[in-house]
Write a protein that holds these residues in place. Structure first.
Motif, PDB file in Angstrom:
ATOM      1  N   THR A   1      34.790  26.494  30.415  1.00  6.71           N
ATOM      2  CA  THR A   1      33.494  26.972  30.887  1.00  6.71           C
ATOM      3  C   THR A   1      33.790  28.142  31.813  1.00  6.71           C
ATOM      4  OG1 THR A   1      31.461  26.340  32.019  1.00  6.71           O
ATOM      5  CG2 THR A   1      33.447  25.280  32.785  1.00  6.71           C
ATOM      6  N   ARG A   2      32.808  28.523  32.620  1.00 11.12           N
ATOM      7  CA  ARG A   2      33.146  29.557  33.597  1.00 11.12           C
ATOM      8  C   ARG A   2      32.455  29.290  34.907  1.00 11.12           C
ATOM      9  NH1 ARG A   2      30.081  34.691  30.880  1.00 11.12           N
ATOM     10  NH2 ARG A   2      27.992  34.073  31.423  1.00 11.12           N
ATOM     11  N   VAL A   3      33.105  29.713  35.979  1.00 15.26           N
ATOM     12  CA  VAL A   3      32.552  29.508  37.314  1.00 15.26           C
ATOM     13  C   VAL A   3      32.624  30.835  38.063  1.00 15.26           C
ATOM     14  CG1 VAL A   3      33.189  27.069  37.478  1.00 15.26           C
ATOM     15  CG2 VAL A   3      34.794  28.795  38.228  1.00 15.26           C
ATOM     16  N   TYR A   4      31.829  30.936  39.112  1.00 17.08           N
ATOM     17  CA  TYR A   4      31.864  32.140  39.931  1.00 17.08           C
ATOM     18  C   TYR A   4      32.808  31.935  41.097  1.00 17.08           C
ATOM     19  CZ  TYR A   4      27.870  33.754  37.317  1.00 17.08           C
ATOM     20  OH  TYR A   4      27.052  34.178  36.302  1.00 17.08           O
ATOM     21  N   ASP A   5      33.643  32.951  41.361  1.00 16.43           N
ATOM     22  CA  ASP A   5      34.534  32.853  42.518  1.00 16.43           C
ATOM     23  C   ASP A   5      33.782  33.367  43.743  1.00 16.43           C
ATOM     24  OD1 ASP A   5      34.563  35.590  42.482  1.00 16.43           O
ATOM     25  OD2 ASP A   5      36.654  35.802  41.894  1.00 16.43           O
ATOM     26  N   PRO A   6      34.366  33.233  44.945  1.00 16.46           N
ATOM     27  CA  PRO A   6      33.639  33.619  46.164  1.00 16.46           C
ATOM     28  C   PRO A   6      33.155  35.073  46.147  1.00 16.46           C
ATOM     29  CG  PRO A   6      35.592  32.378  46.730  1.00 16.46           C
ATOM     30  CD  PRO A   6      35.650  32.594  45.259  1.00 16.46           C
ATOM     31  N   SER A   7      33.856  35.940  45.443  1.00 16.24           N
ATOM     32  CA  SER A   7      33.417  37.331  45.411  1.00 16.24           C
ATOM     33  C   SER A   7      32.327  37.566  44.383  1.00 16.24           C
ATOM     34  CB  SER A   7      34.611  38.242  45.133  1.00 16.24           C
ATOM     35  OG  SER A   7      35.081  38.030  43.825  1.00 16.24           O
ATOM     36  N   GLY A   8      31.927  36.518  43.684  1.00 19.15           N
ATOM     37  CA  GLY A   8      30.832  36.645  42.740  1.00 19.15           C
ATOM     38  C   GLY A   8      31.255  36.990  41.334  1.00 19.15           C
ATOM     39  N   ARG A   9      32.556  36.962  41.092  1.00 20.80           N
ATOM     40  CA  ARG A   9      33.041  37.300  39.757  1.00 20.80           C
ATOM     41  C   ARG A   9      33.079  36.036  38.894  1.00 20.80           C
ATOM     42  NH1 ARG A   9      38.505  40.550  39.953  1.00 20.80           N
ATOM     43  NH2 ARG A   9      37.389  41.827  41.448  1.00 20.80           N
ATOM     44  N   ALA A  10      32.701  36.141  37.654  1.00 21.50           N
ATOM     45  CA  ALA A  10      32.749  34.981  36.765  1.00 21.50           C
ATOM     46  C   ALA A  10      34.178  34.799  36.272  1.00 21.50           C
ATOM     47  CB  ALA A  10      31.805  35.175  35.589  1.00 21.50           C
ATOM     48  N   VAL A  11      34.722  33.599  36.459  1.00 16.67           N
ATOM     49  CA  VAL A  11      36.098  33.317  36.076  1.00 16.67           C
ATOM     50  C   VAL A  11      36.096  32.303  34.940  1.00 16.67           C
ATOM     51  CG1 VAL A  11      38.327  32.482  36.908  1.00 16.67           C
ATOM     52  CG2 VAL A  11      36.788  33.638  38.473  1.00 16.67           C
ATOM     53  N   PRO A  12      36.776  32.596  33.824  1.00 17.54           N
ATOM     54  CA  PRO A  12      36.873  31.599  32.753  1.00 17.54           C
ATOM     55  C   PRO A  12      37.851  30.500  33.152  1.00 17.54           C
ATOM     56  CG  PRO A  12      38.132  33.537  32.179  1.00 17.54           C
ATOM     57  CD  PRO A  12      37.469  33.843  33.494  1.00 17.54           C
TER      58      PRO A  12
END
Lengths: 131, 215
Positions: free
Chosen positions: B12-23
């Protein structure tokens, strides 16, 4: 718990709550947080909501506006933390789910009908114009 | 070298603290039970044997069951040794995703998806022939595989069609994006080998071990 439920539980907290109701055809403002160096500012992109696709944390919206007689479309992930706010400016009536036909329209025919007939469910909903 | 046995659940994907979507790949990696401790004195090397996964007792052979009972652990599906396990554990202990922290680097080992008998275009990335410009019946072939009278034989290791996939593969240096101890889940950046539901081994990265990562 099934595998699918576990995967959803991982991203559950990222789905934004309390977003205004936005339907395809509505004119909306998207407030984007833009980071330049160490400064942060907010840029507003206003346009017609052309399509919504995807579900849950992955949902994306496409917004189209006209800049200097040139069509500009931007696609935003709804749940991105880089988007601080959505505002509905004007509600309009759209008969289809994706308004890609707007790309071929120019002038008056580009406008969408105001929402009046038989759309009581949105009648009274807050928009930026009335607020 | 610390590690765990886990189960790949999917991506899936989540957002990192900087707001970037990470797979990310979601891995269920606990609880792991310590089944046996091997020492230089008794076995000639240092290792810890971990077990993971529920299993019906009837599906295990009696020798395996006896081995597990000796350690006072439930019936387990997979057993696997980790050499020079740096944590101090004893048989019967539970270990889980807590041994990893966000920001660590790990290697993921799994069995890749089986592709069956595949041609050279898919298996080795050969270009094949033209689809058009008058090409007829020569689209996905490999071309010549040898030279002339000398050497008169096909070189060893010539890449040819054959069975692809279903082999053990390691993906190195994957970032641990998130650790969820309540659900024993690890979110690892990127893809890891194998189909969802397959067993995988998540171990401390060989090239970027924990100690170095913290400095």
């Amino acid at each position: 718990m099934g595998i699918q439920q576990i995967l959803e539980s991982v991203t559950e907290s990222q789905v934004k709550q309390g977003l205004p109701r936005m339907d395809v055809g509505d004119t909306i403002n998207v407030h984007c947080r833009i980071i330049e160096g160490d400064k942060e500012r907010i840029q507003v992109f206003q346009g017609v909501l052309m399509s919504r696709k995807g579900r849950g944390p992955q949902e994306m919206i496409t917004v189209r506006r006209i800049v200097d007689n040139e069509g500009v479309e931007r696609t935003f992930p709804i749940n991105s933390p880089k988007i601080s706010e959505f505002e509905v400016v004007r509600r309009a009536d759209a008969r289809r789910a994706k308004l890609y036909f707007l790309r071929d329209r120019s002038g008056k025919s580009r406008r969408l009908r105001d929402r009046r007939r038989g759309l009581k469910h949105v009648a009274g909903l807050k928009t930026a114009e009335h607020a | 070298m610390i590690g765990l046995i886990g189960k790949k659940l999917g991506q899936t994907r989540v957002y990192d603290p900087s707001g970037r979507a990470v797979p990310v790949t979601v891995v269920l990696a606990g609880p792991n039970y310590v089944v046996q401790k091997k020492t230089t004195a008794t076995d000639g090397y240092e290792a810890v044997q971990l077990g993971f996964g529920e299993q019906k007792e009837g599906r295990l052979t009696k020798p395996v069951l006896g081995h597990l009972t000796a350690a006072k652990v439930p019936a387990l599906r997979r057993l696997r040794e980790f050499r020079d396990f740096t944590l101090d554990v004893k048989p019967g202990d539970k270990v889980g995703v807590e041994i990893f922290a966000e920001g660590d680097y790990v290697d993921a080992i799994g069995v890749t998806k089986g592709r069956g008998f595949e041609g050279v275009v898919k298996r080795h990335g050969f270009r094949g022939g033209d689809m058009t410009h008058g090409a007829k019946g020569w689209h996905r072939r490999s071309g010549a595989i040898g030279q002339r009278l000398f050497p008169g034989t096909v070189m060893r290791g010539m890449r040819m069609p054959g069975h692809m996939g279903q082999v053990r593969r390691t993906t190195q240096n994957l970032l641990v994006v998130k650790v969820l101890p309540e659900d024993q889940l690890l979110l690892v950046r990127g893809a890891i080998p194998g189909a969802a539901g397959e067993f995988v081994i998540i171990r401390e990265s060989k090239k970027r071990p924990k100690v170095a990562a913290k400095k």
